[in-house]
Design an enzyme around this catalytic site. Sequence first.
Site, PDB file in Angstrom:
ATOM      1  N   CYS A 141      48.374  52.489  38.601  1.00 57.89           N
ATOM      2  CA  CYS A 141      48.400  51.592  37.448  1.00 57.89           C
ATOM      3  C   CYS A 141      49.350  52.159  36.407  1.00 57.89           C
ATOM      4  CB  CYS A 141      47.007  51.494  36.840  1.00 57.89           C
ATOM      5  SG  CYS A 141      46.242  49.931  37.176  1.00 57.89           S
ATOM      6  N   CYS A 147      45.028  46.912  38.012  1.00 59.29           N
ATOM      7  CA  CYS A 147      45.327  47.442  39.340  1.00 59.29           C
ATOM      8  C   CYS A 147      44.061  48.065  39.915  1.00 59.29           C
ATOM      9  CB  CYS A 147      46.404  48.518  39.255  1.00 59.29           C
ATOM     10  SG  CYS A 147      47.940  47.950  38.526  1.00 59.29           S
ATOM     11  N   CYS A 174      49.618  45.102  34.841  1.00 59.89           N
ATOM     12  CA  CYS A 174      49.585  45.402  36.268  1.00 59.89           C
ATOM     13  C   CYS A 174      50.971  45.923  36.645  1.00 59.89           C
ATOM     14  CB  CYS A 174      49.256  44.113  37.017  1.00 59.89           C
ATOM     15  SG  CYS A 174      48.589  44.375  38.646  1.00 59.89           S
TER      16      CYS A 174
END
Length: 163
Positions: A90, A82, A10
């Site tokens: 992302c 994400c 993430c």
Amino acid sequence: MKTPEILFLCTGNSCRSILAEATFNALAGPAMHATSAGSHPTGYVHPRSISLLEREGFRTEGLRSKSWEDLKETPDIVITVCAGAAGETCPAYLGPAIRTHWGVEDPAKATGTEAQIEAAFDTAYHILRYRIEALLQLPVAELLEKDPAKLRQELERIGTLQP
């Protein structure tokens, strides 16, 4: 066969990827291992993530926000979490791993009442847990070794699942 290494990736590594790491490791046992990291880690684990994991009965000792540059192992599989729909960018992992995307809204950005914010964390957790449980039904080590294209296809399918 080698124990597959999973990386949940993430941007901030404070909520979703942490939830995924702890949940995966608790459910997978010794057959596989996961870690999490961020491209721009916040440097802390969100307190609501910790309390949610503890409420679910998972260990939280040792969980920390970390950079992908600090990884000790090269992952076999990288799962970004994400949420593209939320306009997040992302990170793209630049290693040789199989990559897939399991977009989940960031509960750290939730606003509203305490109950609404708590619900956002619960929703993110339940989506991740559902997908992790589906992943754990696959013969990951075997597919990784013999049919990585099939594994990638299955990972992408799992990334669309909703509880």
